[in-house]
Each structure stands twice: as C-alpha cells, then as structure tokens.
Motif scaffolding. Structure first.
Motif, mmCIF file in Angstrom:
data_model
loop_
_atom_site.group_PDB
_atom_site.id
_atom_site.type_symbol
_atom_site.label_atom_id
_atom_site.label_comp_id
_atom_site.label_asym_id
_atom_site.label_seq_id
_atom_site.Cartn_x
_atom_site.Cartn_y
_atom_site.Cartn_z
ATOM 1 N N MET A 1 0.966 -1.446 -0.440
ATOM 2 C CA MET A 1 0.145 0.406 -0.153
ATOM 3 C C MET A 1 0.682 0.742 0.181
ATOM 4 O O MET A 1 1.834 1.141 0.525
ATOM 5 N N PRO A 2 0.797 1.728 -0.549
ATOM 6 C CA PRO A 2 1.865 2.856 -0.576
ATOM 7 C C PRO A 2 1.351 4.038 0.300
ATOM 8 O O PRO A 2 0.429 4.333 1.053
ATOM 9 N N ALA A 3 2.602 4.859 0.419
ATOM 10 C CA ALA A 3 2.342 5.906 1.681
ATOM 11 C C ALA A 3 1.206 6.896 1.765
ATOM 12 O O ALA A 3 0.674 6.801 3.131
ATOM 13 N N ARG A 4 1.150 7.343 1.140
ATOM 14 C CA ARG A 4 -0.333 8.430 1.043
ATOM 15 C C ARG A 4 -1.541 7.591 1.449
ATOM 16 O O ARG A 4 -2.478 8.437 2.104
ATOM 17 N N THR A 5 -1.689 6.699 0.399
ATOM 18 C CA THR A 5 -2.610 5.191 0.218
ATOM 19 C C THR A 5 -3.417 5.635 2.322
ATOM 20 O O THR A 5 -3.971 5.347 3.021
ATOM 21 N N LEU A 29 -5.471 13.994 17.897
ATOM 22 C CA LEU A 29 -4.689 14.142 17.120
ATOM 23 C C LEU A 29 -2.718 14.968 17.833
ATOM 24 O O LEU A 29 -2.296 13.905 18.304
ATOM 25 N N GLU A 30 -2.746 15.508 19.026
ATOM 26 C CA GLU A 30 -1.984 15.745 19.627
ATOM 27 C C GLU A 30 -1.826 14.946 20.035
ATOM 28 O O GLU A 30 0.080 14.974 20.844
ATOM 29 N N GLU A 31 -2.685 14.203 21.224
ATOM 30 C CA GLU A 31 -1.931 13.111 21.619
ATOM 31 C C GLU A 31 -1.600 11.597 20.923
ATOM 32 O O GLU A 31 -0.749 11.202 21.406
ATOM 33 N N ARG A 32 -1.877 11.603 19.763
ATOM 34 C CA ARG A 32 -1.035 10.661 18.699
ATOM 35 C C ARG A 32 -0.068 10.590 18.199
ATOM 36 O O ARG A 32 0.768 9.954 18.269
ATOM 37 N N ILE A 33 0.480 12.160 18.568
ATOM 38 C CA ILE A 33 1.727 12.475 17.990
ATOM 39 C C ILE A 33 3.152 11.879 19.117
ATOM 40 O O ILE A 33 3.389 11.950 18.680
ATOM 41 N N ALA A 34 1.646 12.598 20.976
ATOM 42 C CA ALA A 34 2.435 12.204 21.576
ATOM 43 C C ALA A 34 3.127 11.116 21.997
ATOM 44 O O ALA A 34 4.579 10.891 23.130
ATOM 45 N N ALA A 35 1.747 10.570 21.818
ATOM 46 C CA ALA A 35 2.103 9.093 22.584
ATOM 47 C C ALA A 35 1.242 7.960 21.370
ATOM 48 O O ALA A 35 0.431 7.551 22.251
ATOM 49 N N PRO A 36 2.189 7.871 20.595
ATOM 50 C CA PRO A 36 1.526 6.518 19.676
ATOM 51 C C PRO A 36 0.985 5.858 20.473
ATOM 52 O O PRO A 36 1.596 4.856 21.213
ATOM 53 N N THR A 37 -0.417 5.245 19.716
ATOM 54 C CA THR A 37 -1.310 3.569 20.686
ATOM 55 C C THR A 37 -1.073 3.106 19.314
ATOM 56 O O THR A 37 -1.130 1.750 19.900
ATOM 57 N N THR A 38 0.323 2.629 18.116
ATOM 58 C CA THR A 38 0.787 1.658 17.568
ATOM 59 C C THR A 38 2.004 1.406 18.114
ATOM 60 O O THR A 38 2.979 2.638 17.982
ATOM 61 N N GLN A 39 2.983 0.995 17.458
ATOM 62 C CA GLN A 39 4.611 0.921 16.877
ATOM 63 C C GLN A 39 4.222 1.611 15.728
ATOM 64 O O GLN A 39 6.095 2.262 16.088
ATOM 65 N N LEU A 42 2.475 8.320 13.815
ATOM 66 C CA LEU A 42 0.954 8.445 12.430
ATOM 67 C C LEU A 42 2.593 8.735 11.320
ATOM 68 O O LEU A 42 3.276 9.940 11.855
ATOM 69 N N PRO A 43 1.739 8.879 9.623
ATOM 70 C CA PRO A 43 2.738 9.449 9.252
ATOM 71 C C PRO A 43 2.042 10.897 9.042
ATOM 72 O O PRO A 43 1.612 11.191 9.188
ATOM 73 N N GLU A 44 3.326 11.911 8.772
ATOM 74 C CA GLU A 44 3.788 13.583 8.229
ATOM 75 C C GLU A 44 2.765 13.741 7.481
ATOM 76 O O GLU A 44 1.746 14.482 7.530
#
Length: 137
Positions: A1-5, A29-39, A42-44
């Motif tokens: 799967m392409p990165a933007r997809t 969004l800010e919470e997920r940037i600070a502490a991602p819930t997956t390994q 979030l992609p930029e």
C-alpha cells in the motif's frame, strides 16, 4: 500500500475515532503525535490531512452540505463523512494531489470500510466538489 494511501487511512481512523468517542479532533491528534497507540507513529501526511481538515472544517462541512443534494451531514455514515472531509480538503486546498486521485482514494477508503452504497455516493459528491472547487477556496 503506498505511503499516502496508508496516511489517508490513518487520518480517516483518527477523524472517525474522535467523532465516535465525542473527542476534540485536534486534541486527539496532538495526543497521538505525543504518544502513538501503535508501534508506528502517525505518518506526516496523516497529520497534514487532519490539520488541513481542522483548519477548513466549517468550509468543508458547508460544501458537503450544499452539494450532497438532500443528504445532511448527520445522515451520512460516519466513515463517509471522514473520507469526504479528507477528500474535500485534498481537492480544494492541497495542490499537490490531483483531484482525480483525491476522489479515487476516498472512494477506495469507503469501499473497504463502509456500506455498499458509499463508493458511488462519495464518488459523486467529491466529483461535484472538484467541479466547483474554485468557488470554495
């Protein structure tokens, strides 16, 4: 799967989650940037998408309401709303993505995640948004 997809899918998941949980999208969004819930963080581009949708939320919702021909935002499936918001932002405010790509990507998202009627609905509405985008920006 392409990165933007992948980034679009992650952005959709974040928008959908915030709505379902009654959370502020920007805060989530800010919470997920600070502490991602997956390994994987979030992609930029997912961050760019969500921030873009947030920056133009009222205009996006107004356009979707105006051009959806009898469908209020509340009547649309939540996944469709998220995909439509992302697609509208890409069409109207992101010059890096061709309109046809934005429409196709949104259709593919709902094809895999929403109802059988969703791809046609999303395709029609975003195609109309692309036709009138010069009046929206």
């Amino acid at each position: 799967m392409p990165a933007r997809t992948k980034a679009r899918k992650r952005a959709l998941e974040l928008l959908f989650e915030a709505e379902q949980r009654g959370l502020n999208v920007g805060t989530l969004l800010e919470e997920r940037i600070a502490a991602p819930t997956t390994q994987h963080p979030l992609p930029e581009y997912a961050v760019q998408l969500v921030r873009g949708v947030l920056a133009h939320w009222a205009s996006i919702d107004e356009a979707l309401t105006t051009w959806s021909q009898g469908w209020s935002l509340d009547r649309m499936a939540a996944v469709d709303r998220a995909a439509l918001r992302i697609g509208t932002w890409e069409i109207v405010w992101n010059d890096e993505v061709p309109d046809g790509v934005a429409v196709s990507e949104a259709v593919n998202l709902v094809q895999n995640l929403s109802t059988d009627d969703s791809p046609g609905f999303v395709n029609g509405l975003l195609s109309r948004i692309a036709e009138v985008k010069d009046t929206l920006a």
